[in-house]
Design a protein around this motif. Sequence first.
Motif, PDB file in Angstrom:
ATOM      1  N   UNK A   1       0.812  -1.200   0.000  1.00  0.00           N
ATOM      2  CA  UNK A   1       0.000   0.000   0.000  1.00  0.00           C
ATOM      3  C   UNK A   1       0.850   1.256   0.000  1.00  0.00           C
ATOM      4  N   UNK A   2       2.071   1.144   0.501  1.00  0.00           N
ATOM      5  CA  UNK A   2       2.987   2.277   0.503  1.00  0.00           C
ATOM      6  C   UNK A   2       3.459   2.587  -0.913  1.00  0.00           C
TER       7      UNK A   2
ATOM      8  N   UNK B   1       0.283   9.982  -2.005  1.00  0.00           N
ATOM      9  CA  UNK B   1       0.977  10.316  -0.761  1.00  0.00           C
ATOM     10  C   UNK B   1       0.095  10.026   0.428  1.00  0.00           C
ATOM     11  N   UNK B   2      -1.183  10.415   0.331  1.00  0.00           N
ATOM     12  CA  UNK B   2      -2.108  10.197   1.440  1.00  0.00           C
ATOM     13  C   UNK B   2      -2.234   8.712   1.744  1.00  0.00           C
ATOM     14  N   UNK B   3      -2.420   7.909   0.677  1.00  0.00           N
ATOM     15  CA  UNK B   3      -2.551   6.477   0.871  1.00  0.00           C
ATOM     16  C   UNK B   3      -1.284   5.850   1.420  1.00  0.00           C
ATOM     17  N   UNK B   4      -0.136   6.305   0.886  1.00  0.00           N
ATOM     18  CA  UNK B   4       1.144   5.747   1.351  1.00  0.00           C
ATOM     19  C   UNK B   4       1.350   6.062   2.829  1.00  0.00           C
ATOM     20  N   UNK B   5       1.074   7.324   3.202  1.00  0.00           N
ATOM     21  CA  UNK B   5       1.245   7.713   4.607  1.00  0.00           C
ATOM     22  C   UNK B   5       0.296   6.918   5.500  1.00  0.00           C
ATOM     23  N   UNK B   6      -0.926   6.687   4.990  1.00  0.00           N
ATOM     24  CA  UNK B   6      -1.917   5.916   5.754  1.00  0.00           C
ATOM     25  C   UNK B   6      -1.379   4.520   6.056  1.00  0.00           C
ATOM     26  N   UNK B   7      -0.862   3.864   5.013  1.00  0.00           N
ATOM     27  CA  UNK B   7      -0.321   2.525   5.214  1.00  0.00           C
ATOM     28  C   UNK B   7       0.870   2.539   6.156  1.00  0.00           C
ATOM     29  N   UNK B   8       1.755   3.536   5.944  1.00  0.00           N
ATOM     30  CA  UNK B   8       2.932   3.627   6.796  1.00  0.00           C
ATOM     31  C   UNK B   8       2.547   3.848   8.245  1.00  0.00           C
ATOM     32  N   UNK B   9       1.532   4.690   8.443  1.00  0.00           N
ATOM     33  CA  UNK B   9       1.079   5.004   9.797  1.00  0.00           C
ATOM     34  C   UNK B   9       0.587   3.752  10.499  1.00  0.00           C
ATOM     35  N   UNK B  10      -0.284   2.989   9.796  1.00  0.00           N
ATOM     36  CA  UNK B  10      -0.806   1.768  10.404  1.00  0.00           C
ATOM     37  C   UNK B  10       0.313   0.771  10.680  1.00  0.00           C
ATOM     38  N   UNK B  11       1.255   0.661   9.720  1.00  0.00           N
ATOM     39  CA  UNK B  11       2.354  -0.277   9.924  1.00  0.00           C
ATOM     40  C   UNK B  11       3.200   0.122  11.123  1.00  0.00           C
ATOM     41  N   UNK B  12       3.495   1.426  11.225  1.00  0.00           N
ATOM     42  CA  UNK B  12       4.345   1.859  12.339  1.00  0.00           C
ATOM     43  C   UNK B  12       3.654   1.645  13.673  1.00  0.00           C
ATOM     44  N   UNK B  13       2.331   1.876  13.718  1.00  0.00           N
ATOM     45  CA  UNK B  13       1.624   1.647  14.985  1.00  0.00           C
ATOM     46  C   UNK B  13       1.671   0.173  15.365  1.00  0.00           C
TER      47      UNK B  13
END
Lengths: 316, 675
Positions: free
Chosen positions: B15-16, B112-124
């Motif tokens: 997704x990133x 960018x929005x989608x990539x950040x969303x995926x990154x955010x969930x992964x980091x959490x």
Amino acid sequence: MLQTITLVVAQIIVLLGISPFLVGLIRKVKARLQCRRGAGVFQPYADIAKLFRKQPVVSSTTSWIFTATPYILFASTLSAGLLVPMFISVTPMNFAGNIIALVYLLALGTFFLILAGLDAGSAFGGMGSSREGLVASLTEPAMILSIFAVALTAGSTNLSTIVHKTALLEGVVTAPAPHLMALAALCIVAIAETGRVPVDNPATHLELTMIHEAMVLEYSGRYLALIEWAAAMKLAVFLSLIANLFAPWGIATTLAPGAIGIGLVAYILKIAGLAVLIGILESMIAKLRLFRVTELLGAAFILALLAVVFFYILQG
Amino acid sequence: MLNLFFLLFAGYVAGLFLPLCFPAKPKIQNVLAHGSAGLASGAGILLGVTGLLAQEPWTASVQSTIPFLSFAVRLDPLASFFVLTISLAGLAASVYAIGYVTEFYGRVSIAALGALFNGFLLSMTLVVIADNGFFFLIVWELMSLLSYFLVVTEHKKAEVQYAGLFYLIMTHVGTAFIIMAFLIFFQAGGSFSFEAFRHPEQPLSEGMRTLAFLIALIGFGTKAGIVPLHVWLPYAHPAAPSHISALMSGVMIKTAIYALIRVYFDFLGGQFPWWWGFVVLVVGAVSALLGVMYALMEHDLKRLLAFHSVENIGIILLGIGAGMIFQSYGLKELAALGVLAGLYHTINHAVFKALLFFGAGSLLYATHTRDMEEYGGLLRRMPWTGAFFLIGAVSISALPPTNGFVSEWLVFQSLFLSFQLPTVFLKLMLPIAAAMLALTGVLALVCFAKVFGISFLALARSSHARHAEEVPIAMRIGMGILAVLCVGLGLAPMIVVPLLDRITGPLMGVSISDKILALDGWALAPVNLEFASISPPMLAALLIAGGLLGLFLAFLFGGHLVKRYYKTWGCGINSSPRLEYTATGFVQPIKRVFSTIYQPTIKLETEFLEESRYFAKRRRFEFHIEPIFEKYLYSPVINVFVEIANRVRVLQAGSLHLNLAYILVALVVLLLFAV
């Protein structure tokens, strides 16, 4: 199982049947003290029956919340009533909820009533909802704390256990001060929650003085019948709480038919007596200004808090 | 488990990067990003459930060449529970976002929005399963940075920039404290792995343990949003896109709760003096009460929800604090009950807060404004959104038969069991905390009655609201999933409690599931049936039966229903939105009663007609709540730093020769040190 269902149905019938009588009794006492004859004690039954038969007029501004609220209010008050011991100390539904469940079931009804008040889009309804929000936010902590103070003596937060133990004089109350303070707090809360003078006048429709009546101003027909019945049931629930938590003697602690009969008679006598006292109180004092009501409710909260503090201090 | 973890990791990474392969095609970017996130979240849910039910914690690690860092993950029941919570919210957010981000097409890069969303969930997810302190800090920082970028999605607006900056600074202050806390453990343990933190070579002294407790509370508390460190929440959460706000409010602040439980019960071994639990309890009670009081006065829907997050974190900390107090006196079963109540409220809050934020996002999508005073009558135009929002509102007000009621009831019960404590002081303080919780609960009820009533009922107050349309199906499904969970988690505590018991069991050493559940799981009865019990299914059944009885009685006495419709009677005035109550007016009595806390300032300007001073032409009413924390806590601190910076600035005179001289002096000093 069959016994449980019979007892539950009996409690529902008693609750539904006795509540309009209490309202009628209060009005009769007030009328007599005002040197009037007053309507008959059973007039509210006729009123509710008449309202059911009438065609309701519903505001075109409203949504499904408006027509659903009377049923939700009726259901939540009835469910709350089933948790309170009335003529039997151990109600069959006592496993379903304790103090907190009782308070939050009544709050469910209040929530939808506040919504219904806002739904019609009139200033009266909004005003009633806003004031009800204020009164509810001050009474709930006091109610929880005062019943908790009584729960401490009985060692349980389950209403049936408290009533059962107090009726059998187990967990003897050695120091009456916490109980008396909790009783005073609960009485003030009961008056506030059921909308009686000095917090709210149930007989007025002046915008300066109504809280509950303002929220239900737009209701008519069967909706109003259900709401009035629910309000009467709420009064019965609070009177039952006061009577049975603090003076449960006479209540049936066993399921013998004779005991239940005596319990029923004792219960009706007790809450009728409390209703007469409320009628006398309503005739003696005037309704308080809204921002004076908050002081009264603050006093109830402090009393309840002191009841808990004193319990622990006197315990040692 | 390894497969599930790889699927999760791969899903988020896909997704990133995948959306970046399709430039200028926002629809494809949208579906790809959120589809992969949804898949990965689904894997996360399975991973969480597997981890909760597993007998042994699952570990995996990848060594790295950087000293002290190893990419180690460990899934014990506590971590699995949080993975489950994050993934549940992530799945719902992914579905919701497919519809919601259509609003951003053309304005913002969807890739960018989608990539950040995926990154955010992964980091959490990585934060809660990290098993190495260094790795934890890296992903914690990653989570904060990614959420910062998400907060400033609409970076062209000044208020969004301010919110982002404030959030960035606050989260880094918190991270600094967290680093300090981890350094304390590192110094005792010799390595950064959590196992070394748990069993250090040289056990920490009492003073160091207390220091670690306080620093961890401040550091993680900043992220959680405890009072007085909550000030960034009401700025950051409204500024972010709604599905991101839902994630931040619903799960990101819970990672701090995870970390607090990890530090206190795992690293510090569950042995602490009573006053630690008391501090957490006080922090919880104050956060809960102040959070809801400030929420009541808000008319920006998302700011209001942000303050409610502060309130609910307070309720969670009430449960955990009570648990800590009981733990310090060796009452392990009561301690487990307190922490279980806190954890139950964690997942409940994640579900209903996300639902409410989705609802707020739907309202924003439909009306293009966040101000409640411009809504009205939206229940008729947006029936699904309204129904789902109502379920969320009923849940957050802790009314039966929803999930909020069950977890708040459990927190109450753990506070009521205070009579088993030995000291009179604590026996009194816990019921007082319960009274504050009661006040919080009912104020939340009033607040959400206001929100739902003003937004959805009566007449529309603006043309935005008059022309609102129901939101796309994806957004409705996202909300629907969470609404079903709200009711499900409330009616099925017999499923949730045993799962939570698998967490508190290893932490406290006792299993309390069979001591809480009674009547074959149909009732919750901490201690025993005679002390306290509720049966949520029975309550739901009673409510339905009562409603049916009401319908039956109405039919019996009144026959068939024939309604007549007519407009509302307003004493002869034509009904218009101007007659309705406003949100400001609704809370005015409460503002007045609690004015000591609010310190409101009111300004009223009237412009009269030229002809007569008895008739007003125009009135302007303004009222402000005193921002106590910003004015008395943050501004003085910020001013001190600005003062210091101004003094130090003298050193930077701008002269090149001066800077060269500084370099020379620094070099000489360092060389002298080396020698």
